[in-house]
Design a protein around this motif. Structure first.
Motif, PDB file in Angstrom:
ATOM      1  N   LYS A 111       0.841  -1.186   0.000  1.00 30.12           N
ATOM      2  CA  LYS A 111       0.000   0.000   0.000  1.00 30.12           C
ATOM      3  C   LYS A 111       0.883   1.246   0.000  1.00 30.12           C
ATOM      4  CE  LYS A 111      -3.659   2.376   2.507  1.00 30.12           C
ATOM      5  NZ  LYS A 111      -4.507   2.356   3.705  1.00 30.12           N
ATOM      6  N   TYR A 112       0.629   2.133  -0.931  1.00 26.50           N
ATOM      7  CA  TYR A 112       1.279   3.442  -0.965  1.00 26.50           C
ATOM      8  C   TYR A 112       0.287   4.452  -0.409  1.00 26.50           C
ATOM      9  CZ  TYR A 112       5.014   1.433  -3.675  1.00 26.50           C
ATOM     10  OH  TYR A 112       6.074   0.664  -4.070  1.00 26.50           O
ATOM     11  N   ASP A 113       0.726   5.216   0.556  1.00 26.45           N
ATOM     12  CA  ASP A 113      -0.138   6.164   1.240  1.00 26.45           C
ATOM     13  C   ASP A 113       0.511   7.542   1.182  1.00 26.45           C
ATOM     14  OD1 ASP A 113      -2.593   6.325   2.795  1.00 26.45           O
ATOM     15  OD2 ASP A 113      -1.300   6.978   4.433  1.00 26.45           O
ATOM     16  N   SER A 114      -0.265   8.559   0.858  1.00 26.12           N
ATOM     17  CA  SER A 114       0.272   9.912   0.761  1.00 26.12           C
ATOM     18  C   SER A 114      -0.657  10.889   1.461  1.00 26.12           C
ATOM     19  CB  SER A 114       0.437  10.316  -0.706  1.00 26.12           C
ATOM     20  OG  SER A 114       1.002  11.604  -0.790  1.00 26.12           O
ATOM     21  N   ALA A 115      -0.049  11.855   2.117  1.00 24.60           N
ATOM     22  CA  ALA A 115      -0.802  12.910   2.801  1.00 24.60           C
ATOM     23  C   ALA A 115      -0.103  14.241   2.551  1.00 24.60           C
ATOM     24  CB  ALA A 115      -0.882  12.628   4.299  1.00 24.60           C
ATOM     25  N   ALA A 116      -0.887  15.305   2.565  1.00 25.23           N
ATOM     26  CA  ALA A 116      -0.332  16.649   2.403  1.00 25.23           C
ATOM     27  C   ALA A 116      -1.083  17.602   3.312  1.00 25.23           C
ATOM     28  CB  ALA A 116      -0.448  17.118   0.960  1.00 25.23           C
ATOM     29  N   ARG A 117      -0.354  18.594   3.767  1.00 22.40           N
ATOM     30  CA  ARG A 117      -0.932  19.643   4.599  1.00 22.40           C
ATOM     31  C   ARG A 117      -0.384  20.969   4.104  1.00 22.40           C
ATOM     32  NH1 ARG A 117       0.460  20.296  10.790  1.00 22.40           N
ATOM     33  NH2 ARG A 117      -0.239  22.427  10.966  1.00 22.40           N
ATOM     34  N   ILE A 118      -1.265  21.944   3.941  1.00 24.89           N
ATOM     35  CA  ILE A 118      -0.847  23.261   3.476  1.00 24.89           C
ATOM     36  C   ILE A 118      -1.462  24.304   4.402  1.00 24.89           C
ATOM     37  CG2 ILE A 118      -2.736  23.505   1.811  1.00 24.89           C
ATOM     38  CD1 ILE A 118      -0.647  24.823  -0.083  1.00 24.89           C
ATOM     39  N   GLU A 119      -0.661  25.282   4.798  1.00 25.35           N
ATOM     40  CA  GLU A 119      -1.172  26.328   5.679  1.00 25.35           C
ATOM     41  C   GLU A 119      -0.438  27.634   5.414  1.00 25.35           C
ATOM     42  OE1 GLU A 119       1.311  25.344   9.730  1.00 25.35           O
ATOM     43  OE2 GLU A 119      -0.587  24.303   9.420  1.00 25.35           O
ATOM     44  N   SER A 120      -1.072  28.712   5.820  1.00 26.36           N
ATOM     45  CA  SER A 120      -0.531  30.036   5.569  1.00 26.36           C
ATOM     46  C   SER A 120      -0.625  30.871   6.831  1.00 26.36           C
ATOM     47  CB  SER A 120      -1.328  30.708   4.455  1.00 26.36           C
ATOM     48  OG  SER A 120      -0.947  32.051   4.312  1.00 26.36           O
ATOM     49  N   ASN A 121       0.348  31.762   6.995  1.00 27.33           N
ATOM     50  CA  ASN A 121       0.259  32.741   8.086  1.00 27.33           C
ATOM     51  C   ASN A 121      -0.073  34.116   7.528  1.00 27.33           C
ATOM     52  OD1 ASN A 121       2.589  33.770   6.988  1.00 27.33           O
ATOM     53  ND2 ASN A 121       3.912  33.203   8.689  1.00 27.33           N
ATOM     54  N   GLY A 122      -0.465  34.174   6.274  1.00 23.09           N
ATOM     55  CA  GLY A 122      -0.800  35.431   5.616  1.00 23.09           C
ATOM     56  C   GLY A 122       0.343  35.994   4.799  1.00 23.09           C
ATOM     57  N   ASP A 123       1.574  35.825   5.266  1.00 21.24           N
ATOM     58  CA  ASP A 123       2.743  36.324   4.548  1.00 21.24           C
ATOM     59  C   ASP A 123       3.441  35.243   3.744  1.00 21.24           C
ATOM     60  OD1 ASP A 123       2.450  38.925   5.552  1.00 21.24           O
ATOM     61  OD2 ASP A 123       3.530  38.386   7.385  1.00 21.24           O
ATOM     62  N   ALA A 124       3.256  34.005   4.144  1.00 16.77           N
ATOM     63  CA  ALA A 124       3.915  32.879   3.487  1.00 16.77           C
ATOM     64  C   ALA A 124       3.041  31.648   3.671  1.00 16.77           C
ATOM     65  CB  ALA A 124       5.298  32.643   4.071  1.00 16.77           C
ATOM     66  N   GLN A 125       3.322  30.663   2.854  1.00 17.57           N
ATOM     67  CA  GLN A 125       2.553  29.422   2.875  1.00 17.57           C
ATOM     68  C   GLN A 125       3.526  28.248   2.936  1.00 17.57           C
ATOM     69  OE1 GLN A 125      -1.207  28.765   0.371  1.00 17.57           O
ATOM     70  NE2 GLN A 125       0.421  28.096  -0.966  1.00 17.57           N
ATOM     71  N   VAL A 126       3.137  27.189   3.644  1.00 18.24           N
ATOM     72  CA  VAL A 126       3.976  26.003   3.783  1.00 18.24           C
ATOM     73  C   VAL A 126       3.162  24.778   3.346  1.00 18.24           C
ATOM     74  CG1 VAL A 126       5.205  24.517   5.411  1.00 18.24           C
ATOM     75  CG2 VAL A 126       5.295  27.001   5.681  1.00 18.24           C
ATOM     76  N   LEU A 127       3.756  23.983   2.469  1.00 19.36           N
ATOM     77  CA  LEU A 127       3.157  22.725   2.041  1.00 19.36           C
ATOM     78  C   LEU A 127       4.115  21.606   2.402  1.00 19.36           C
ATOM     79  CD1 LEU A 127       1.254  20.850   0.326  1.00 19.36           C
ATOM     80  CD2 LEU A 127       2.716  21.407  -1.608  1.00 19.36           C
ATOM     81  N   ILE A 128       3.600  20.588   3.088  1.00 13.23           N
ATOM     82  CA  ILE A 128       4.380  19.386   3.380  1.00 13.23           C
ATOM     83  C   ILE A 128       3.597  18.203   2.826  1.00 13.23           C
ATOM     84  CG2 ILE A 128       5.329  17.894   5.172  1.00 13.23           C
ATOM     85  CD1 ILE A 128       5.513  20.422   6.951  1.00 13.23           C
ATOM     86  N   ALA A 129       4.233  17.467   1.917  1.00 14.87           N
ATOM     87  CA  ALA A 129       3.614  16.289   1.322  1.00 14.87           C
ATOM     88  C   ALA A 129       4.548  15.103   1.492  1.00 14.87           C
ATOM     89  CB  ALA A 129       3.314  16.522  -0.159  1.00 14.87           C
ATOM     90  N   SER A 130       3.969  13.946   1.802  1.00 19.69           N
ATOM     91  CA  SER A 130       4.809  12.761   2.007  1.00 19.69           C
ATOM     92  C   SER A 130       4.129  11.542   1.382  1.00 19.69           C
ATOM     93  CB  SER A 130       5.030  12.519   3.499  1.00 19.69           C
ATOM     94  OG  SER A 130       3.789  12.306   4.149  1.00 19.69           O
ATOM     95  N   ILE A 131       4.984  10.567   1.067  1.00 20.10           N
ATOM     96  CA  ILE A 131       4.505   9.287   0.562  1.00 20.10           C
ATOM     97  C   ILE A 131       5.261   8.194   1.286  1.00 20.10           C
ATOM     98  CG2 ILE A 131       6.105   9.261  -1.412  1.00 20.10           C
ATOM     99  CD1 ILE A 131       3.788   7.808  -2.974  1.00 20.10           C
ATOM    100  N   VAL A 132       4.527   7.134   1.690  1.00 21.91           N
ATOM    101  CA  VAL A 132       5.128   5.993   2.371  1.00 21.91           C
ATOM    102  C   VAL A 132       4.608   4.712   1.716  1.00 21.91           C
ATOM    103  CG1 VAL A 132       5.347   7.186   4.585  1.00 21.91           C
ATOM    104  CG2 VAL A 132       3.320   5.812   4.137  1.00 21.91           C
ATOM    105  N   ALA A 133       5.381   3.649   1.858  1.00 20.74           N
ATOM    106  CA  ALA A 133       4.947   2.334   1.391  1.00 20.74           C
ATOM    107  C   ALA A 133       4.790   1.433   2.612  1.00 20.74           C
ATOM    108  CB  ALA A 133       5.975   1.737   0.432  1.00 20.74           C
ATOM    109  N   LEU A 134       3.694   0.705   2.631  1.00 19.92           N
ATOM    110  CA  LEU A 134       3.409  -0.202   3.742  1.00 19.92           C
ATOM    111  C   LEU A 134       3.324  -1.616   3.173  1.00 19.92           C
ATOM    112  CD1 LEU A 134       0.580   2.006   5.228  1.00 19.92           C
ATOM    113  CD2 LEU A 134       2.939   1.875   6.021  1.00 19.92           C
ATOM    114  N   PRO A 135       4.097  -2.564   3.748  1.00 19.64           N
ATOM    115  CA  PRO A 135       4.076  -3.937   3.220  1.00 19.64           C
ATOM    116  C   PRO A 135       2.744  -4.619   3.497  1.00 19.64           C
ATOM    117  CG  PRO A 135       5.399  -3.805   5.212  1.00 19.64           C
ATOM    118  CD  PRO A 135       4.977  -2.409   4.888  1.00 19.64           C
TER     119      PRO A 135
END
Length: 137
Positions: A111-135
């Protein structure tokens, strides 16, 4: 109306067991390869040039990982079988504020699983995305 100019810091994390190789991107500065289990890959997107961004990575010869985001805190993820066509309208239909998730189970039970989170403080934005493999269990 002008597009927002909030700069985005994008962090991509790969724990899939395979090197993620860049297939395409709508923005420059994207890493060509992201080693599995290695350090996160980070780059800046100047959203005064693009109000959205996307990356497509091949995960070995097993899967394709697609991450799409906008300058106003929306994100979508898709994991497809390798070689499957990317239907962009399907991905854009999945876009939502703040968080996204997708998974894909191979015919071998991995199983390949991916999640992402994006947020802003008004002046800048941060996106973190990841992918993992589960046997298989």
């Amino acid at each position: 109306m002008a597009a927002p100019t909030t700069p985005t810091t994008v962090t991509l994390r790969n724990s899939s067991g395979d090197t993620a190789m860049l297939v395409s991107s709508t923005y420059g500065g994207v890493p060509k390869a992201i080693q599995s289990g290695g350090e996160s890959s980070e780059f800046q997107q100047d959203t005064s040039l693009n109000s959205f961004g996307s990356v497509v990575y091949a995960i070995g010869n097993i899967a394709t990982w697609v991450v799409v985001w906008t300058a106003n805190n929306q994100v979508a993820i898709s994991i497809l079988p390798a070689g499957a066509p990317i239907v962009w309208t399907d991905i854009w239909d999945k876009i939502q504020r703040d968080n996204a998730h997708d998974s894909y189970t191979t015919s071998y039970g991995w199983k390949y699983d991916s999640a992402a989170r994006i947020e802003s403080n008004g002046d800048a934005q941060v996106l973190i995305a990841s992918i993992v493999a589960l046997p298989p269990n």
